[in-house]
Design a protein around this motif. Structure first.
Motif, PDB file in Angstrom:
ATOM      1  N   ALA A   1       0.849  -1.195   0.000  1.00 18.41           N
ATOM      2  CA  ALA A   1       0.000   0.000   0.000  1.00 18.41           C
ATOM      3  C   ALA A   1       0.880   1.238   0.000  1.00 18.41           C
ATOM      4  O   ALA A   1       2.025   1.211   0.449  1.00 18.41           O
ATOM      5  CB  ALA A   1      -0.916  -0.010   1.229  1.00 18.41           C
ATOM      6  N   VAL A   2       0.313   2.340  -0.503  1.00 19.68           N
ATOM      7  CA  VAL A   2       1.066   3.595  -0.574  1.00 19.68           C
ATOM      8  C   VAL A   2       1.338   4.119   0.835  1.00 19.68           C
ATOM      9  O   VAL A   2       0.485   4.047   1.726  1.00 19.68           O
ATOM     10  CB  VAL A   2       0.285   4.638  -1.399  1.00 19.68           C
ATOM     11  CG1 VAL A   2       0.967   5.997  -1.344  1.00 19.68           C
ATOM     12  CG2 VAL A   2       0.158   4.167  -2.836  1.00 19.68           C
TER      13      VAL A   2
ATOM     14  N   ASP B   1       1.782   6.550   3.953  1.00 23.12           N
ATOM     15  CA  ASP B   1       1.188   7.793   4.446  1.00 23.12           C
ATOM     16  C   ASP B   1       1.896   8.197   5.739  1.00 23.12           C
ATOM     17  O   ASP B   1       2.814   7.519   6.197  1.00 23.12           O
ATOM     18  CB  ASP B   1      -0.323   7.647   4.659  1.00 23.12           C
ATOM     19  CG  ASP B   1      -0.688   6.532   5.633  1.00 23.12           C
ATOM     20  OD1 ASP B   1       0.165   6.150   6.468  1.00 23.12           O
ATOM     21  OD2 ASP B   1      -1.824   6.044   5.583  1.00 23.12           O
TER      22      ASP B   1
ATOM     23  N   GLY C   1       3.910   9.247  -2.060  1.00 24.66           N
ATOM     24  CA  GLY C   1       2.964   8.677  -3.008  1.00 24.66           C
ATOM     25  C   GLY C   1       3.561   7.675  -3.970  1.00 24.66           C
ATOM     26  O   GLY C   1       2.827   6.935  -4.628  1.00 24.66           O
ATOM     27  N   ASN C   2       4.889   7.638  -4.087  1.00 27.95           N
ATOM     28  CA  ASN C   2       5.551   6.669  -4.970  1.00 27.95           C
ATOM     29  C   ASN C   2       6.271   5.572  -4.197  1.00 27.95           C
ATOM     30  O   ASN C   2       7.073   4.830  -4.771  1.00 27.95           O
ATOM     31  CB  ASN C   2       6.555   7.383  -5.888  1.00 27.95           C
ATOM     32  CG  ASN C   2       5.864   8.073  -7.048  1.00 27.95           C
ATOM     33  OD1 ASN C   2       4.759   7.713  -7.434  1.00 27.95           O
ATOM     34  ND2 ASN C   2       6.518   9.081  -7.604  1.00 27.95           N
TER      35      ASN C   2
ATOM     36  N   LEU D   1       5.812   2.221  -1.525  1.00 29.49           N
ATOM     37  CA  LEU D   1       4.885   1.222  -1.002  1.00 29.49           C
ATOM     38  C   LEU D   1       5.432   0.628   0.290  1.00 29.49           C
ATOM     39  O   LEU D   1       6.643   0.562   0.498  1.00 29.49           O
ATOM     40  CB  LEU D   1       4.683   0.095  -2.014  1.00 29.49           C
ATOM     41  CG  LEU D   1       4.074   0.465  -3.365  1.00 29.49           C
ATOM     42  CD1 LEU D   1       4.023  -0.757  -4.276  1.00 29.49           C
ATOM     43  CD2 LEU D   1       2.682   1.066  -3.199  1.00 29.49           C
ATOM     44  N   HIS D   2       4.501   0.188   1.150  1.00 33.29           N
ATOM     45  CA  HIS D   2       4.921  -0.500   2.370  1.00 33.29           C
ATOM     46  C   HIS D   2       4.142  -1.809   2.506  1.00 33.29           C
ATOM     47  O   HIS D   2       3.021  -1.955   1.991  1.00 33.29           O
ATOM     48  CB  HIS D   2       4.697   0.380   3.606  1.00 33.29           C
ATOM     49  CG  HIS D   2       3.243   0.486   4.005  1.00 33.29           C
ATOM     50  ND1 HIS D   2       2.661  -0.317   4.955  1.00 33.29           N
ATOM     51  CD2 HIS D   2       2.253   1.300   3.550  1.00 33.29           C
ATOM     52  CE1 HIS D   2       1.388  -0.011   5.093  1.00 33.29           C
ATOM     53  NE2 HIS D   2       1.116   0.975   4.238  1.00 33.29           N
TER      54      HIS D   2
ATOM     55  N   LEU E   1       7.588   3.047  -6.906  1.00 35.21           N
ATOM     56  CA  LEU E   1       6.817   3.160  -8.145  1.00 35.21           C
ATOM     57  C   LEU E   1       7.305   4.326  -8.995  1.00 35.21           C
ATOM     58  O   LEU E   1       8.119   5.133  -8.564  1.00 35.21           O
ATOM     59  CB  LEU E   1       5.342   3.382  -7.804  1.00 35.21           C
ATOM     60  CG  LEU E   1       4.645   2.362  -6.926  1.00 35.21           C
ATOM     61  CD1 LEU E   1       3.251   2.852  -6.566  1.00 35.21           C
ATOM     62  CD2 LEU E   1       4.579   1.013  -7.621  1.00 35.21           C
ATOM     63  N   ASP E   2       6.765   4.431 -10.213  1.00 35.74           N
ATOM     64  CA  ASP E   2       6.864   5.593 -11.101  1.00 35.74           C
ATOM     65  C   ASP E   2       8.310   6.036 -11.340  1.00 35.74           C
ATOM     66  O   ASP E   2       8.799   7.004 -10.756  1.00 35.74           O
ATOM     67  CB  ASP E   2       6.054   6.755 -10.529  1.00 35.74           C
ATOM     68  CG  ASP E   2       5.827   7.840 -11.580  1.00 35.74           C
ATOM     69  OD1 ASP E   2       6.434   7.747 -12.674  1.00 35.74           O
ATOM     70  OD2 ASP E   2       5.058   8.775 -11.319  1.00 35.74           O
TER      71      ASP E   2
END
Length: 301
Positions: free
Chosen positions: A103-104, A106, A198-199, A201-202, A211-212
């Protein structure tokens, strides 16, 4: 370029049947429709990025080359499964990627175990920045944008200065002078180019993927550190300190460089708004520039 949603779905589904490897026949659906790319999903774990512009098409091909050449890193990166050729309904082709688990990130995840998070991030960036693979470096340097992605262009600088006033304009002009001086002589290494929560993941609270990679190139280390400021100043300083310790860097120097790079990061929104004549986005971008000038820079003397 305008792409019709139904035609794009049909074109992708048809192209998947012609891949050189067996395709499962999973249904295809649109999960994101941005200015530069359309993102589709096939089944549970395959993403398809369809570029909408020539620039996005070039970045998409560049990203696929980079991902295929990256060494084993502490965080997982998307696997390139295949490339769909350009055609009448897919004018810039498409790239198939394996969806990464997780998941992204936060604020809550990052702060739950700050030491683990900053350690994971420092390990990932250190491995990438210290990669000396010549073929990878050749791909990164061959990108059409190259280092110019972070050069402060005259149009952006002039427009921003004109839209600021008084003390803000003075601080911006001081920043621009300092940034140009630093960037002109900065050491360049392989960078991701767009590291921010936002790029990332955990999985179970630990960093697991990045990502990206569209902005991957050679550039200053600080470009990959400044995006952590979105998690807060104290958190960012801890992350910079962890990276500096791992790489025997001067923390004070690196800290200042990340603040310079942080303002430049927000100015990309100004550039985009000017090029696409988007006054609403320009206003939002200028607000971010103002915040970054206040947050990242020492008070003017």
């Amino acid at each position: 370029m305008l792409l019709d949603p139904d035609a794009t779905l049909e074109a992708v589904a048809s192209s998947l049947q012609d891949l050189p490897f067996p395709w499962s026949g999973d249904p295809v659906e649109i999960v994101g429709w941005g200015f530069s790319n359309v993102v589709l999903r096939a089944g549970a774990d395959v993403l398809i990025r369809v570029p909408r512009t020539p620039g996005a098409g070039g970045r998409s091909r560049h990203t696929a080359e980079v991902l295929r050449r990256l060494p084993l890193l502490p965080l997982a990166v998307p696997e390139v499964l295949g490339v769909l050729p350009a055609g009448p309904r897919l004018p810039f082709g498409a790239v198939l990627l394996r969806k990464l688990p997780g998941a992204v990130v936060d604020d809550d995840v990052a702060r739950a175990d700050r030491e683990a998070f900053t350690g994971d991030l420092a390990a990932f960036l250190s491995a990438l920045h210290n990669c000396g693979d010549e073929p990878l470096l050749g791909i990164l340097r061959a990108d059409g944008a190259g280092r110019a992605v972070d050069v402060l262009d005259a149009e952006t600088a002039a427009a921003t200065a004109d839209l600021l006033a008084g003390r803000e304009r003075q601080v911006f002009e001081r920043w621009a002078t300092a940034y140009r001086r630093w960037f002109a002589g900065a050491e360049v290494v392989p960078i991701h180019g767009d590291v921010w929560p936002g790029n990332l993941l955990h999985t179970s609270g630990r960093l697991s993927g990045a990502l990206d990679w569209d902005e991957a190139r050679v550039g200053p280390r600080a470009v990959d550190l400044c995006g952590v400021w979105y998690l807060g100043r104290d958190f960012a300083e801890e992350a910079v300190r962890a990276y500096a310790a791992r790489n025997a860097c001067d923390y004070e120097v690196l800290h200042e460089e990340t603040r310079l790079a942080g303002v430049r990061r927000e100015l990309r929104g100004v550039t985009w708004s000017l090029r696409h004549d988007d006054p609403e986005e320009l206003k939002e971008s200028l607000d971010k520039v103002r915040r970054s000038l206040r947050e990242f820079l020492l008070p003017p003397g």
